[in-house]
Design a protein around this motif. Structure first.
Motif, PDB file in Angstrom:
ATOM      1  N   TYR A 164       0.897  -1.109  -0.192  1.00 24.86           N
ATOM      2  CA  TYR A 164       0.044  -0.027  -0.011  1.00 24.86           C
ATOM      3  C   TYR A 164       0.919   1.362  -0.012  1.00 24.86           C
ATOM      4  CZ  TYR A 164      -4.457  -2.481   0.114  1.00 24.86           C
ATOM      5  OH  TYR A 164      -5.640  -3.329  -0.080  1.00 24.86           O
ATOM      6  N   ALA A 165       2.026   1.032   0.501  1.00 26.21           N
ATOM      7  CA  ALA A 165       2.938   2.297   0.388  1.00 26.21           C
ATOM      8  C   ALA A 165       3.285   2.466  -1.021  1.00 26.21           C
ATOM      9  CB  ALA A 165       4.214   1.913   1.371  1.00 26.21           C
ATOM     10  N   GLU A 196       0.689   4.229  -2.893  1.00 27.92           N
ATOM     11  CA  GLU A 196       0.687   5.649  -2.781  1.00 27.92           C
ATOM     12  C   GLU A 196       1.712   6.423  -3.549  1.00 27.92           C
ATOM     13  OE1 GLU A 196      -1.561   7.605  -1.456  1.00 27.92           O
ATOM     14  OE2 GLU A 196      -2.763   5.731  -1.178  1.00 27.92           O
ATOM     15  N   ALA A 197       3.102   5.968  -3.079  1.00 28.18           N
ATOM     16  CA  ALA A 197       4.132   6.547  -3.540  1.00 28.18           C
ATOM     17  C   ALA A 197       4.528   6.516  -4.966  1.00 28.18           C
ATOM     18  CB  ALA A 197       5.226   6.372  -2.551  1.00 28.18           C
ATOM     19  N   GLU A 240       7.004   4.587  -6.316  1.00 21.86           N
ATOM     20  CA  GLU A 240       8.213   3.936  -5.999  1.00 21.86           C
ATOM     21  C   GLU A 240       8.942   4.328  -4.781  1.00 21.86           C
ATOM     22  OE1 GLU A 240      10.803   3.796  -9.360  1.00 21.86           O
ATOM     23  OE2 GLU A 240      11.546   5.898  -8.747  1.00 21.86           O
ATOM     24  N   LEU A 241       9.503   3.492  -3.910  1.00 20.43           N
ATOM     25  CA  LEU A 241      10.240   3.957  -2.874  1.00 20.43           C
ATOM     26  C   LEU A 241      11.585   2.725  -2.766  1.00 20.43           C
ATOM     27  CD1 LEU A 241       7.273   4.077  -0.154  1.00 20.43           C
ATOM     28  CD2 LEU A 241       8.793   5.833  -0.876  1.00 20.43           C
ATOM     29  N   ASP A 289      13.548   3.815   2.624  1.00 18.42           N
ATOM     30  CA  ASP A 289      12.108   4.478   3.007  1.00 18.42           C
ATOM     31  C   ASP A 289      11.086   3.469   3.181  1.00 18.42           C
ATOM     32  OD1 ASP A 289      13.754   6.950   2.400  1.00 18.42           O
ATOM     33  OD2 ASP A 289      12.738   7.119   0.454  1.00 18.42           O
ATOM     34  N   ARG A 296       9.177  -9.967  -5.017  1.00 22.14           N
ATOM     35  CA  ARG A 296       9.830  -9.999  -6.113  1.00 22.14           C
ATOM     36  C   ARG A 296       9.539 -11.430  -7.067  1.00 22.14           C
ATOM     37  NH1 ARG A 296      15.671  -9.424  -5.935  1.00 22.14           N
ATOM     38  NH2 ARG A 296      14.960  -9.208  -3.844  1.00 22.14           N
ATOM     39  N   SER A 345      11.722  -3.757  -9.417  1.00 21.67           N
ATOM     40  CA  SER A 345      12.952  -2.818  -8.870  1.00 21.67           C
ATOM     41  C   SER A 345      13.504  -2.280  -9.727  1.00 21.67           C
ATOM     42  CB  SER A 345      13.706  -3.759  -7.957  1.00 21.67           C
ATOM     43  OG  SER A 345      14.454  -4.875  -8.642  1.00 21.67           O
ATOM     44  N   ARG A 346      14.408  -1.246  -9.587  1.00 20.64           N
ATOM     45  CA  ARG A 346      15.186  -0.392 -10.334  1.00 20.64           C
ATOM     46  C   ARG A 346      16.337   0.230  -9.454  1.00 20.64           C
ATOM     47  NH1 ARG A 346      15.397   5.355 -10.905  1.00 20.64           N
ATOM     48  NH2 ARG A 346      13.961   5.784  -9.561  1.00 20.64           N
ATOM     49  N   ARG A 402       8.536  -0.750  -6.928  1.00 19.62           N
ATOM     50  CA  ARG A 402       7.172  -0.219  -7.327  1.00 19.62           C
ATOM     51  C   ARG A 402       6.392  -1.549  -7.584  1.00 19.62           C
ATOM     52  NH1 ARG A 402      10.602  -0.601 -11.427  1.00 19.62           N
ATOM     53  NH2 ARG A 402       9.713  -1.659 -13.401  1.00 19.62           N
ATOM     54  N   LEU A 403       5.062  -1.422  -7.603  1.00 18.01           N
ATOM     55  CA  LEU A 403       4.140  -2.473  -7.840  1.00 18.01           C
ATOM     56  C   LEU A 403       4.304  -2.688  -9.411  1.00 18.01           C
ATOM     57  CD1 LEU A 403       0.901  -1.224  -6.114  1.00 18.01           C
ATOM     58  CD2 LEU A 403       2.243  -2.712  -5.310  1.00 18.01           C
ATOM     59  N   ASP A 461       2.455  -4.411 -11.557  1.00 19.94           N
ATOM     60  CA  ASP A 461       1.366  -4.262 -12.868  1.00 19.94           C
ATOM     61  C   ASP A 461      -0.021  -3.689 -12.164  1.00 19.94           C
ATOM     62  OD1 ASP A 461      -0.288  -6.295 -11.862  1.00 19.94           O
ATOM     63  OD2 ASP A 461       1.125  -7.894 -12.574  1.00 19.94           O
ATOM     64  N   ALA A 462      -0.948  -3.545 -13.188  1.00 18.00           N
ATOM     65  CA  ALA A 462      -2.150  -2.834 -12.903  1.00 18.00           C
ATOM     66  C   ALA A 462      -2.936  -3.591 -12.159  1.00 18.00           C
ATOM     67  CB  ALA A 462      -2.675  -2.280 -14.224  1.00 18.00           C
ATOM     68  N   ARG A 482      -2.397  -3.390  -8.370  1.00 15.28           N
ATOM     69  CA  ARG A 482      -3.040  -2.075  -8.070  1.00 15.28           C
ATOM     70  C   ARG A 482      -4.623  -2.049  -7.970  1.00 15.28           C
ATOM     71  NH1 ARG A 482       1.566   0.325 -10.628  1.00 15.28           N
ATOM     72  NH2 ARG A 482       0.557  -0.159 -12.979  1.00 15.28           N
ATOM     73  N   THR A 489       4.154   9.808   1.596  1.00 12.47           N
ATOM     74  CA  THR A 489       3.244   8.648   1.660  1.00 12.47           C
ATOM     75  C   THR A 489       2.723   8.119   2.736  1.00 12.47           C
ATOM     76  OG1 THR A 489       5.408   7.896   0.348  1.00 12.47           O
ATOM     77  CG2 THR A 489       3.893   6.098   1.567  1.00 12.47           C
ATOM     78  N   LEU A 519      -1.539   6.881   3.643  1.00 12.39           N
ATOM     79  CA  LEU A 519      -1.250   5.328   3.786  1.00 12.39           C
ATOM     80  C   LEU A 519      -2.311   4.759   4.707  1.00 12.39           C
ATOM     81  CD1 LEU A 519       0.655   3.259   2.810  1.00 12.39           C
ATOM     82  CD2 LEU A 519       2.055   3.659   4.986  1.00 12.39           C
ATOM     83  N   ASP A 524      -2.011  -5.376 -17.743  1.00 14.23           N
ATOM     84  CA  ASP A 524      -0.911  -4.553 -17.392  1.00 14.23           C
ATOM     85  C   ASP A 524       0.009  -4.085 -18.642  1.00 14.23           C
ATOM     86  OD1 ASP A 524      -1.330  -7.101 -16.149  1.00 14.23           O
ATOM     87  OD2 ASP A 524       0.829  -7.206 -16.204  1.00 14.23           O
ATOM     88  N   GLU A 559       2.389  -2.446 -18.613  1.00 16.52           N
ATOM     89  CA  GLU A 559       3.182  -1.329 -18.656  1.00 16.52           C
ATOM     90  C   GLU A 559       4.297  -1.564 -17.544  1.00 16.52           C
ATOM     91  OE1 GLU A 559       1.614   0.913 -15.598  1.00 16.52           O
ATOM     92  OE2 GLU A 559       0.059  -0.040 -15.077  1.00 16.52           O
TER      93      GLU A 559
END
Lengths: 135, 135
Positions: free
Chosen positions: A53-54, A57-58, A60-61, A65, A85, A92-93, A102-103, A105-106, A109, B23, B27, B126, B128
């Motif tokens: 959920y973080a 919202e964000a 990517e983190l 963080d 993962r 990840s990046r 980050r999530l 895919d859609a 979400r 965030t 949250l 997705d 994306e």
DNA sequence: TGCACACTTGAGCATCTATTCAGGAGTTAC
DNA sequence: GTAACTCCTGAATAGATGCTCAAGTGTGCA
């Protein structure tokens, strides 16, 4: 074992053969059920849920963080992210020495958003099946 | 502990304060996250998942038929249903000596259907976040 | 009233899981 | 090169989980 002929499973009596057979016809396979359960199980931990959920919202983190937001050790976050993962629920990046998650895919979400709205707005847009008040 | 002033949590360094604060603003609370996780966790078992998808197909089934469809003992099904019932994921109706179970609301159906479609059609709508190919 | 049936409940147990701790790998800066 | 930093990995442990077995509850039928 044929459900149509009715010589099977229940501890003592034969089940409703027609209904059982019809249900089995279009049912998810045990393998599919297992994979679906795997997906759900990964969302079924408070730490992982908060992480997801973080990220919802964000956007990517980084691990650091995320650990701050969720208020658990960075090691615990890392272990959680490893599972997420592997299941391709997050991606990840790397940017320098940080790694941003980050999530993936859609779909994820949608799932998270749908469930959150359900939790917050009473019991979501159902309200059917409520006429008679059984257990 | 204030995220805005940046004197907190990460094992060694200060996190991205602004991002963390932003965030945290919207949250889900730890309590909400916990309840969401509870919901997901209940779907995260192969037996319970099969039960739920059987109910999604059949509309309603008695314990005996569920045990036959899912191929586990009626005791195991009963234990599973007890948890699902307590979480209001399924509802029950007595008819004579049988008790018929069904999915409690449209939300659960949406969740199950969405996830099944995702599993079956590749990785759902997705596609994306796929440009760069990171882990 | 007594029995059979459908389901539930509780205890016991083997298994899985999430955390912490200690140490390792990759990156940046000096 | 060394040092600092972000993150990952493996082992160990405490706690949760899902099954089976045995017994209990409530319903229908003779």
């Amino acid at each position: 074992m044929d459900a149509v002929t009715g010589l099977d499973a229940c501890t003592t009596r034969e089940p409703d053969d027609a209904r059982v057979a019809a249900t089995r016809e279009h049912l998810v396979t045990p393998d599919e059920a297992s994979r679906l359960a795997d997906q759900f199980r990964l969302l079924g931990d408070p730490t992982r849920a908060q992480i997801l959920y973080a990220l919802l919202e964000a956007g990517e983190l980084c691990v650091c963080d995320l650990a701050t937001v969720v208020e658990v050790s960075d090691t615990a976050v890392s272990h959680a992210l490893r599972l997420l993962r592997a299941a391709r629920i997050v991606a990840s990046r790397r940017a320098g020495r940080m790694i941003y998650y980050r999530l993936a895919d859609a779909h994820v979400r949608m799932l998270l958003d749908l469930s959150r709205e359900h939790l917050r707005h009473g019991t979501t847009g159902d309200r059917e099946e409520r006429r008679a008040g059984h257990a």
